[in-house]
Design an enzyme around this catalytic site. Structure first.
Site, PDB file in Angstrom:
ATOM      1  N   GLY A   1       2.620   7.108  13.639  1.00  0.00           N
ATOM      2  CA  GLY A   1       2.478   5.812  12.977  1.00  0.00           C
ATOM      3  C   GLY A   1       2.487   5.930  11.461  1.00  0.00           C
ATOM      4  O   GLY A   1       1.928   5.098  10.762  1.00  0.00           O
TER       5      GLY A   1
ATOM      6  N   ASP B   1       6.942  -1.131   6.113  1.00  0.00           N
ATOM      7  CA  ASP B   1       7.182   0.308   6.199  1.00  0.00           C
ATOM      8  C   ASP B   1       8.322   0.737   5.286  1.00  0.00           C
ATOM      9  O   ASP B   1       8.194   1.668   4.492  1.00  0.00           O
ATOM     10  CB  ASP B   1       7.496   0.712   7.646  1.00  0.00           C
ATOM     11  CG  ASP B   1       6.300   0.519   8.564  1.00  0.00           C
ATOM     12  OD1 ASP B   1       5.210   0.197   8.052  1.00  0.00           O
ATOM     13  OD2 ASP B   1       6.456   0.686   9.776  1.00  0.00           O
TER      14      ASP B   1
END
Length: 392
Positions: A129, A177
């Site tokens: 992650g 991200d």
């Protein structure tokens, strides 16, 4: 970068692709300090790029073919694909991320003139992650932009990279991200408004403390249905709120008070909880950045803890492993704050830990977690790094 890594990569490149002139690129991973599951709800996030990431040695080819090899996934062998007309191909495994970027570039009118030989080496733990997929996507975007002088700025490359993950890979991720990976700056975190893409850098002056990432080592897949389910629940809640507030564009626009007044318009209790997390986490993020900039690190840590409670109780994305890591961290002297980071269901926690307490933190949390869960976590002390760039 570590000279040893570079020499190993060069030796492997020559073995696989032959001796060629290469360029070296680096793309970081990211950790989000606070602001989780707010990005696709039009809220704020506060991520930073980290010194762990993805390296690529790249050589130009004369034809339309690209060959890629990952030292981390050597068993997958060399993956080949053409530089036009690409479609998702399950058999190509991890290479679908760079393939997706090539495809969205082509669709946007930026067609590659030739292919490449590429050797990849990542220092990010897989499936933790920490955005290994975004790291690889933005890396590919920079390689293309650099090789063909497309003249795109980093924000445009970030948007195309996100589009590749949404439309090609099929993961409905928000912009955070890719943005953190591409736009990272050493010693700074980024306060990003995901609604408008307005952003500013905030200096992280953690005097005498460090960011420690703890990996549950529980395998998790971001493409899992649970992530898309949470998105759908929030969208449905937003649509119900719009019936009473037609001018509302995103959950991230609401104050806590406004949400509490309107929450009754959300018919499904579970969806009300999901929306409450999105709203309150956004406001918590703004408060946390304010605290950090006022050098109130203790308050920042307290808000990190509250973020974890909300992700556990309202958003239900933590799970036993992440909860165990966070709860153990809260008990250790010298821990300022700790919470899950990333999509959840496994992956990592991020903790702010006083430097003198880091070894004790690793030892205590590691031992207790292993006893309770049955296998050990991994720890990484992260430095805040620059975004995706060409090394040489």
């Amino acid at each position: 970068m570590d000279q040893e890594i570079l020499e190993k990569m060069q030796a492997e490149f020559s073995k696989i692709f032959g001796s060629k002139e290469t360029r070296l690129y680096f793309s970081p991973g990211r950790v989000n300090l606070i602001g989780e599951h707010t990005d696709y709800n039009g809220g704020h996030v506060f991520p930073c790029a980290i010194s762990l990431g993805t390296y690529a040695l790249v050589a130009d080819r004369q034809d339309d073919k690209t060959r890629m090899f990952s030292l981390n996934l050597a068993d997958k062998g060399v993956v080949e694909f053409p530089m036009s007309g690409l479609v998702y191909d399950k058999s190509k495994d991890w290479a679908n991320y760079p393939m997706g970027v090539v495809k969205v570039f082509e669709d946007a009118g930026y067609k590659a003139g030739h292919g490449f030989d590429v050797l990849i080496y990542g220092t990010l733990p897989n499936g933790a992650g920490l955005s290994s997929s975004a790291s690889l996507e933005v890396l590919t975007a920079l390689i293309l932009n650099d090789a063909f002088s497309f003249g795109l700025d980093m924000v445009e490359m970030v948007k195309l990279s996100q589009k590749a993950e949404n439309t090609f890979v099929g993961v409905n991720c928000g912009i955070m991200d890719q943005f953190a990976v591409g736009m990272g700056r050493k010693d700074c975190a980024i306060l990003l408004d995901c609604n408008t893409l307005e952003y500013r850098y905030s200096k992280i002056a953690l005097t005498g403390a460090s960011i420690v990432i703890a990996n549950t080592n529980k395998p998790h897949s971001l493409a899992s249905s649970a992530y898309n389910v949470r998105r759908a629940q929030c969208e449905h809640a937003l649509n119900e709120l719009r019936e009473v507030r037609p001018d509302l564009h995103a959950l991230g626009e609401l104050s806590d008070e406004a949400f509490n007044q309107l929450a009754g318009a959300i018919s499904e209790p579970l969806e009300r909880q999901r929306a409450r997390h999105a709203v309150m986490e956004n406001n918590r993020t703004l408060a946390a950045v304010e605290a950090l900039e006022a050098k109130d690190v203790a308050r920042f840590g307290k808000l990190m803890n509250e973020s974890h409670y909300s992700l556990r109780d309202d958003y239900d994305v933590t799970g036993r492993e992440l909860d165990t890591l966070a709860e153990l961290a809260w008990q250790v002297d010298g821990v300022i704050g700790s919470r899950m980071t990333g999509a959840g269901f496994g992956g990592c926690t991020v903790s702010l830990v006083k430097d003198e307490a880091i070894e004790a933190f690793k030892e205590k949390v590691g031992k207790a977690y292993t006893e309770k869960i049955g296998y050990a976590p991994s720890f990484y002390v992260a430095n805040i790094a620059d975004g995706t760039h060409r090394v040489k």
